[in-house]
Design a protein around this motif. Structure first.
Motif, mmCIF file in Angstrom:
data_model
loop_
_atom_site.group_PDB
_atom_site.id
_atom_site.type_symbol
_atom_site.label_atom_id
_atom_site.label_comp_id
_atom_site.label_asym_id
_atom_site.label_seq_id
_atom_site.Cartn_x
_atom_site.Cartn_y
_atom_site.Cartn_z
ATOM 1 N N ALA A 224 115.797 36.290 41.694
ATOM 2 C CA ALA A 224 114.559 35.871 42.405
ATOM 3 C C ALA A 224 114.294 34.492 42.376
ATOM 4 C CB ALA A 224 113.517 36.825 42.286
ATOM 5 N N LYS B 169 114.202 31.482 44.843
ATOM 6 C CA LYS B 169 113.235 30.744 45.241
ATOM 7 C C LYS B 169 113.468 29.085 45.131
ATOM 8 C CE LYS B 169 109.976 30.469 41.971
ATOM 9 N NZ LYS B 169 109.173 31.202 41.024
ATOM 10 N N SER C 234 102.386 39.071 40.326
ATOM 11 C CA SER C 234 103.086 39.503 41.398
ATOM 12 C C SER C 234 102.679 39.037 42.928
ATOM 13 C CB SER C 234 102.701 41.226 41.347
ATOM 14 O OG SER C 234 101.226 41.442 41.228
ATOM 15 N N THR C 235 101.377 38.614 43.095
ATOM 16 C CA THR C 235 100.687 38.313 44.340
ATOM 17 C C THR C 235 101.627 36.796 44.493
ATOM 18 O OG1 THR C 235 98.713 39.611 43.878
ATOM 19 C CG2 THR C 235 98.698 37.668 45.463
ATOM 20 N N SER D 194 104.152 35.712 43.198
ATOM 21 C CA SER D 194 105.772 35.972 43.675
ATOM 22 C C SER D 194 106.051 36.287 45.074
ATOM 23 C CB SER D 194 106.256 36.716 42.527
ATOM 24 O OG SER D 194 106.237 36.246 41.225
ATOM 25 N N ARG D 195 105.367 37.213 45.323
ATOM 26 C CA ARG D 195 105.479 37.776 46.847
ATOM 27 C C ARG D 195 105.126 36.911 47.931
ATOM 28 N NH1 ARG D 195 102.151 41.893 46.461
ATOM 29 N NH2 ARG D 195 100.650 40.796 47.511
ATOM 30 N N GLU E 45 105.768 33.631 47.343
ATOM 31 C CA GLU E 45 106.815 32.847 47.110
ATOM 32 C C GLU E 45 108.119 33.488 47.903
ATOM 33 O OE1 GLU E 45 106.042 30.525 43.145
ATOM 34 O OE2 GLU E 45 107.053 32.263 42.862
ATOM 35 N N ASP E 46 108.380 34.591 47.873
ATOM 36 C CA ASP E 46 109.544 35.222 48.395
ATOM 37 C C ASP E 46 109.259 35.235 49.780
ATOM 38 O OD1 ASP E 46 110.706 35.571 45.926
ATOM 39 O OD2 ASP E 46 109.902 37.980 45.808
ATOM 40 N N ASP E 47 108.115 35.389 50.318
ATOM 41 C CA ASP E 47 107.918 35.445 51.877
ATOM 42 C C ASP E 47 108.006 34.067 52.450
ATOM 43 O OD1 ASP E 47 107.442 38.301 51.763
ATOM 44 O OD2 ASP E 47 105.081 38.036 51.674
ATOM 45 N N LYS F 12 98.075 31.834 53.450
ATOM 46 C CA LYS F 12 98.000 33.116 52.938
ATOM 47 C C LYS F 12 97.307 33.296 51.764
ATOM 48 C CE LYS F 12 99.199 37.533 52.535
ATOM 49 N NZ LYS F 12 98.920 38.285 53.365
#
Length: 648
Positions: free
Chosen positions: A229, A233, A305-306, A308-309, A311-313, A350
């Motif tokens: 991941a 990124k 976790s928030t 990271s999500r 960043e992935d999106d 976001k």
């Protein structure tokens, strides 16, 4: 003549005896547009189509040409510029040659689109994957097409000096990405093969080039991240190809992209020691957002976790600034966002939405309905009563649908909808949302849409007897098509009361895909009602019988790499990081490689073999050979003796 292929096989592919033909297209009177026709036989047609038409689509994507194989036809039509058609024809002949044996490509095959990689023979099966699964994964990621082009025969000794030639076709950037991916796979099988004497290198070229940086082996897992991941990124935020070959990081792209990737990587390494103090003044890849102290934990999430999500999106890279002050710590934390402008703005909106959810009014207290005059900017719309829940949809599906179709960044912050992008994107986003909300109050009429003003909308008249079936129960039929084609669909009526379906999307290809699916469904239902035979929605590749499920990797298992697969796929590589005694298949880099690519390798079967259902077999003999006793209900057995355990 631009290329030459030599087919090393007893059997040559059968053709109709006709050479490919080129004819001038009269479309729009443009003499530069031409069509090349390639006669085929059934087996070749099936191979070029591939499973589900994927091979044909891949050739079209890599070459830039448009490939068409009309229903039931054995003539492939190739449209495009002379260069696009030449490359597409070359790739088609490679695929057809693969059906009967290996392909030979000489220097004349290089049309400015070819890279050759030497693959040690003992790694060939490992690099190929089961039925070409690893090569297919690399092709899809980097928009290339690849073939092994050498074959030494059964009597050759397998050592590191005997190599196979892997031909990679595609654009420059795609070929570089595919090459380093293959080098990473070779390095995992033969540690040090390509990186033993490699030193750090930084290219001075402003254009496409490759930089390398060696990291301590103990830091690779941190730089890689869970399932790769962190590496992904870095690549998305810097718009640079980032690949780890052993302990060496390859960064491929323009000078600006390579510099950004290297800086982001260094900051990630520094984060091992805590917050990072960055000097971002003068950078054009940075956005800064203040987060109230009470919302920091909510924005960060459990174990980040928030963030990271997000960043992935959006493909960004985010860090909290290290605020070193002599007095009391500031009330707001500073979150810095790195990446391309569009991705940064999406992530920023976001974050704003997340802050507003924790601290209502903190972000929206100064917002009001606005339409920006800038080419790139943000428009704001305030929802009226009960509109927001309808516009959001279940788990946000409606909002994402409109954003995808309009190619616009859309985020809901409190009671406001924010549209970010260029002027055309924001206009589509606002218009699609308006049409969506107007459906709540009743029927929308065709005259209200003003079709002539909107080039992003297609209209399909719907026969009254198929309207309900096309829409489906509670719109389920339309929702499935929207999800697959990234479009926004809704019903309107004309003055006479007839129904029309409007297909909305920024991308014309998506609109055409949706239109094709709907027209096929209408045609199928019409045939069913009229009593005519229904073909069941067959596509071109369904007409080739037993060849229908072939793609150009399938024969690797038998005609070319069968001898490799037994050795390299029946051992510990099936299971990923092995716990077997000795671990002779392990390498220091295997766990790193398996984290990212292991899902594309075959998995080891667990448990005893079982006879096929409904087979004619001797049950007692089977149970004896497999040491199976009569099952005992779960929890009823005692001890671990034979026949006493849990037969799950």
């Amino acid at each position: 003549i631009f290329f030459r292929f030599v087919f090393m096989s007893k059997e040559q592919p059968k053709t109709s005896g006709k050479a490919s033909e080129t004819e001038k297209s009269r479309k729009d009177g443009d003499a530069s547009d031409e069509i090349t026709r390639l006669p085929l036989v059934d087996a070749d047609a099936a191979f070029i189509l591939g499973r589900g038409g994927k091979t044909k689509d891949k050739i079209a994507r890599v070459s830039g040409a448009k490939l068409g194989l009309p229903h039931g036809s054995l003539t492939l039509k190739i449209e495009g510029t002379p260069e696009q058609r030449r490359r597409a024809l070359k790739y088609c002949k490679c695929v057809m040659a693969q059906r009967v044996g290996p392909v030979r490509i000489d220097e004349s095959s290089d049309d400015g689109d070819l890279t050759i990689v030497d693959v040690p023979q003992e790694c060939a099966g490992f690099v190929t994957g089961t039925s070409g699964s690893f090569l297919r994964h690399v092709e899809d990621e980097h928009r290339t097409i690849m073939f092994f082009t050498g074959y030494q025969g059964k009597d050759h000794v397998k050592d590191n000096d005997v190599v196979e030639k892997l031909a990679i076709f595609g654009a420059d950037r795609g070929r570089i990405g595919s090459k380093v991916k293959v080098l990473a796979a070779i390095e995992s099988k033969l540690p040090g093969h390509g990186t033993k004497d490699m030193e750090d290198h930084e290219s001075e070229s402003e254009g496409l080039a490759t930089d390398t940086l060696r990291l301590p082996m103990e830091e690779i897992s941190w730089a890689l991240g869970k399932n790769g991941a962190t590496k992904r990124k870095l690549a998305r935020a810097s718009e640079c190809i980032v690949e780890y070959v052993g302990s060496v990081v390859f960064m491929c792209g323009t000078k600006k992209q390579r510099r950004a990737a290297k800086e982001y990587l260094q900051w990630i390494m520094q984060r091992l020691g805590g917050p990072v103090d960055l000097n971002y003044a003068g950078r054009d890849d940075v956005s800064l957002i203040s987060i109230p102290q009470e919302a920091v934990g909510y924005v960060t999430g459990v174990k980040r976790s928030t963030l990271s999500r997000i960043e992935d999106d959006w493909g960004v890279f985010m860090l909290f600034m290290d605020q070193k002050t002599e007095g009391k710590r500031d009330d707001d934390e500073q979150l810095i966002i790195f990446g391309p402008r569009r991705a940064r703005r999406g992530a920023e909106l976001k974050i704003m939405s997340t802050i507003e959810g924790k601290c209502p009014g903190c972000v929206t207290k100064d917002l009001e309905d606005t339409i920006s005059d800038d080419d790139w900017g943000t428009d704001v719309y305030r929802f009226k009563e009960h509109e927001q829940s309808y516009a959001l949809g279940k788990e946000g599906t409606t909002k994402r649908k409109i954003a995808r179709a309009a190619a616009c960044i859309i985020e809901y912050v409190g009671d406001y909808a924010l549209f970010a992008g260029n002027r055309a994107e924001r206009g589509r986003g606002r218009r699609y949302l308006d049409w969506l909300l107007r459906q709540r109050s009743g029927t929308i009429y065709l005259d209200d849409i003003q079709m002539e003003d909107h080039a992003d909308v297609h209209r399909i008249p719907l026969p009254s007897d198929t309207l309900s079936e096309v829409v489906g129960v509670k719109g389920s039929g339309l929702r499935a098509i929207e999800e697959e084609t990234h479009t926004f669909l809704f019903m309107v009526r004309d003055k006479t009361g007839n129904g029309h379906l409007l297909i909305c999307a920024a991308d014309i290809a998506n609109r055409r895909r949706a239109e094709s699916q709907i027209q096929s469904f209408i045609h199928e239902k019409s045939n069913t009602r009229s009593g005519r035979p229904d073909r069941g929605g067959y596509s071109n590749w369904d007409d080739w019988g037993d060849w229908a499920d072939y793609d150009y990797y399938d024969d690797y298992d038998y005609s070319r790499y069968g001898k490799y697969r037994g050795k390299y796929y029946e051992g510990d590589y099936k299971r990923g990081p092995s716990t077997s005694k000795g671990g002779k298949h392990h390498s220091p880099h295997y766990e790193q490689w398996y984290q990212e690519y292991g899902k594309h390798m075959p998995q080891q079967s667990k448990g005893r073999d079982k006879p096929p259902e409904d087979a004619d077999y001797d049950r007692s003999a089977f149970e004896k050979s497999n040491k199976i006793s009569d099952p005992v209900p779960v929890g009823k057995g005692k001890g671990k003796g034979k026949g006493k355990g849990d037969m799950r």
